[in-house]
Design a protein around this motif. Structure first.
Motif, PDB file in Angstrom:
ATOM      1  N   PRO A 304      37.820  35.316  43.729  1.00 18.94           N
ATOM      2  CA  PRO A 304      36.838  36.338  44.158  1.00 18.94           C
ATOM      3  C   PRO A 304      35.687  36.468  43.154  1.00 18.94           C
ATOM      4  O   PRO A 304      35.905  36.516  41.946  1.00 18.94           O
ATOM      5  N   ARG A 305      34.464  36.521  43.670  1.00 18.09           N
ATOM      6  CA  ARG A 305      33.266  36.551  42.826  1.00 18.09           C
ATOM      7  C   ARG A 305      33.190  37.830  41.989  1.00 18.09           C
ATOM      8  O   ARG A 305      32.733  37.789  40.842  1.00 18.09           O
ATOM      9  N   GLU A 306      33.640  38.959  42.521  1.00 12.82           N
ATOM     10  CA  GLU A 306      33.518  40.221  41.806  1.00 12.82           C
ATOM     11  C   GLU A 306      34.338  40.193  40.505  1.00 12.82           C
ATOM     12  O   GLU A 306      33.892  40.699  39.470  1.00 12.82           O
ATOM     13  N   GLU A 307      35.506  39.616  40.555  1.00  8.42           N
ATOM     14  CA  GLU A 307      36.389  39.591  39.383  1.00  8.42           C
ATOM     15  C   GLU A 307      36.160  38.362  38.514  1.00  8.42           C
ATOM     16  O   GLU A 307      36.427  38.382  37.311  1.00  8.42           O
ATOM     17  N   PHE A 308      35.653  37.306  39.136  1.00 11.25           N
ATOM     18  CA  PHE A 308      35.461  36.042  38.412  1.00 11.25           C
ATOM     19  C   PHE A 308      34.024  35.549  38.578  1.00 11.25           C
ATOM     20  O   PHE A 308      33.745  34.652  39.377  1.00 11.25           O
ATOM     21  N   PRO A 309      33.084  36.143  37.842  1.00 12.87           N
ATOM     22  CA  PRO A 309      31.700  35.651  37.897  1.00 12.87           C
ATOM     23  C   PRO A 309      31.600  34.265  37.264  1.00 12.87           C
ATOM     24  O   PRO A 309      32.564  33.743  36.686  1.00 12.87           O
ATOM     25  N   ALA A 310      30.411  33.682  37.354  1.00 17.68           N
ATOM     26  CA  ALA A 310      30.217  32.289  36.918  1.00 17.68           C
ATOM     27  C   ALA A 310      30.597  32.078  35.453  1.00 17.68           C
ATOM     28  O   ALA A 310      31.198  31.056  35.102  1.00 17.68           O
ATOM     29  N   GLU A 311      30.281  33.012  34.585  1.00 16.28           N
ATOM     30  CA  GLU A 311      30.582  32.849  33.156  1.00 16.28           C
ATOM     31  C   GLU A 311      32.084  32.790  32.915  1.00 16.28           C
ATOM     32  O   GLU A 311      32.563  32.010  32.084  1.00 16.28           O
ATOM     33  N   ARG A 312      32.839  33.595  33.640  1.00 21.54           N
ATOM     34  CA  ARG A 312      34.298  33.552  33.479  1.00 21.54           C
ATOM     35  C   ARG A 312      34.878  32.265  34.069  1.00 21.54           C
ATOM     36  O   ARG A 312      35.834  31.714  33.538  1.00 21.54           O
ATOM     37  N   ILE A 313      34.298  31.800  35.159  1.00 20.74           N
ATOM     38  CA  ILE A 313      34.728  30.506  35.736  1.00 20.74           C
ATOM     39  C   ILE A 313      34.555  29.400  34.702  1.00 20.74           C
ATOM     40  O   ILE A 313      35.427  28.544  34.518  1.00 20.74           O
TER      41      ILE A 313
END
Length: 441
Positions: A304-313
């Protein structure tokens, strides 16, 4: 003490297998029916705790130099009765018992990768599926391929599948491990893989199991998996795409969203039969970000994008390197570059045994409390020393011989220098196994 608890779990796993030893005997009803110096439980314990010395020296160490020590011939006769599946069962049983020891987390990060182990053999022992020749030379050796799932936070192997090198199928191995993976209640598995694991079939298996995937893929300008989507030509973006998979050329099949992708017959996709009118819709994110060297990385994920933005990915994918370093420890510290046999089934025994030894060592390290001091660097336990201590501890059979493993581990510290970076070395394609005569004395 915690180390006694771990040893108890190991012995419990061994006992669960030996109680049904006929299921793991090469000749059920005949093997392991007589009293021997090496009954199944001692045989398994020896395989897990042996080091890289010769078999004779390892037997002497295991029996504490007693004259009751069995001969190398007796050991070989006993191991010939034991299927490799016995060690695999002990590995899985121990993992199942040890998993609840860790505090529950919302996510479990599992990296997928493979590594090849070279060993010497003969054509009378091993099939051509294991044989690898060196270039145009007729000389060669034999390879076993390990497919593994590695827990990046617990630093332990969660599952593995062994294959002859010429029958290597990392896609199929990954799907099989995902389908059978155990997880704690309330915890979701996140499967992380390099480009070799990015396929629609792998994605679908993860989604069907109710879990998450994060795979690196070829960049948007290639003809890879993301090459046909309408994507922005930018260094960084994060967008959701949808694809409808079909296995029939019928024009009646249309994509409700996104675009339609035909999966041909040679390509594996387990959720649509080839030629059928069924469809399978996949939605996932494509995350692209620049790297320090000027290139761009492309990741596909259903997180999910809300919990895992691009930087965390980006950070999660970077942590995948943990499985690469674990293979190095497995080969050169635990001892999987020093096999004690020629037959593939014995090599499988030793691989499962060393995977178990690795997990026991890392669990001991994880639960050792290091006193923090005002020093330039933080410190961690030296894995090489820890592996040796745990190996000796597993050999001990009586309480009076017991050692305080946790106290010993606290003394074996090295500084953490995560800021150091080294270029990846280009190694030769063929890595020969080590000859038996060059083992440690």
């Amino acid at each position: 003490m915690f180390h006694h608890k771990i040893k108890s779990l190991f012995q419990s796993a061994v006992s669960s297998v030996t109680r049904n030893i006929s299921d793991y005997a090469v000749h059920p009803g005949r093997d392991f029916t007589r009293n021997k110096k090496l009954p199944p439980d001692l045989l398994i314990s020896f395989l897990v705790s042996q080091g890289s010395s010769s078999t004779g020296n390892e037997l002497l160490d295991f029996w504490h130099l007693q004259d009751s020590c069995p001969s190398v011939s007796a050991f070989n006769q006993q191991r010939s009765k034991l299927k490799p599946e016995a060690l695999q069962a002990v590995f899985k049983q121990f993992n199942s018992l040890a998993l609840p020891l860790e505090p529950p987390t919302k996510y479990r990060f599992l990296a997928a990768d493979g590594s090849t182990f070279a060993f010497f053999s003969k054509h009378s022992f091993a099939s051509d599926a294991y044989y690898v020749s060196e270039g145009h030379s007729k000389k060669g050796f034999y390879n076993m391929h390990l497919n593994a799932l590695y827990d990046l936070e617990r630093h332990t192997y969660a599952d593995a599948i062994l294959q002859p090198v010429h029958d290597k199928d990392e896609f199929r191995a990954f799907c099989d491990m995902v389908d059978r993976q155990e997880s704690l209640p309330g915890t979701k598995n996140i499967y992380i893989g390099d480009r070799g694991y990015c396929s629609y079939n792998n994605m679908a298996h993860v989604i069907q199991s109710g879990e998450y995937f994060l795979f690196r893929t070829k960049d948007i300008h290639s003809k890879g998996l993301v090459g046909n989507f309408d994507l922005p030509d930018e260094e960084a973006f994060d967008m959701t795409v949808t694809v409808t998979l079909v296995r029939s050329h019928s024009k009646k099949l249309a994509a409700a969203h996104g675009y339609k992708r035909f999966i041909d017959k040679p390509t594996s996709f387990d959720f649509i039969t080839y030629g059928s009118m069924d469809t399978y819709e996949l939605s996932f994110r494509i995350v692209r970000f620049p790297l320090q060297d000027g290139s761009c990385e492309c990741i596909v994920t259903n997180l999910p994008r809300e919990e895992f933005p691009a930087e965390r990915i980006k950070q999660i994918y970077g942590s995948r390197w943990g499985i690469e370093t674990s293979f190095r420890k497995l080969k050169y510290t635990i001892g999987l570059s020093n096999f004690h046999a020629y037959k593939p089934e014995y090599i499988q025994q030793e691989i499962w045994a060393k995977l178990l030894a690795y997990n026991i060592t890392e669990i001991m390290i994880n639960h050792t409390v290091i006193e923090k001091k005002e020093t330039k660097h933080a410190y961690k336990i030296k894995f090489t020393a820890a592996a040796h201590i745990c190996r000796i501890f597993l050999r001990l059979t009586t309480e009076k011989d017991s050692i305080d493993v946790m106290s010993l581990l606290k003394k074996e510290l090295i500084p953490i220098r995560d800021e150091r970076q080294y270029p990846r070395l280009k190694t030769a394609h063929f890595r020969r196994p080590r000859y038996f005569i060059y083992r440690a004395a």
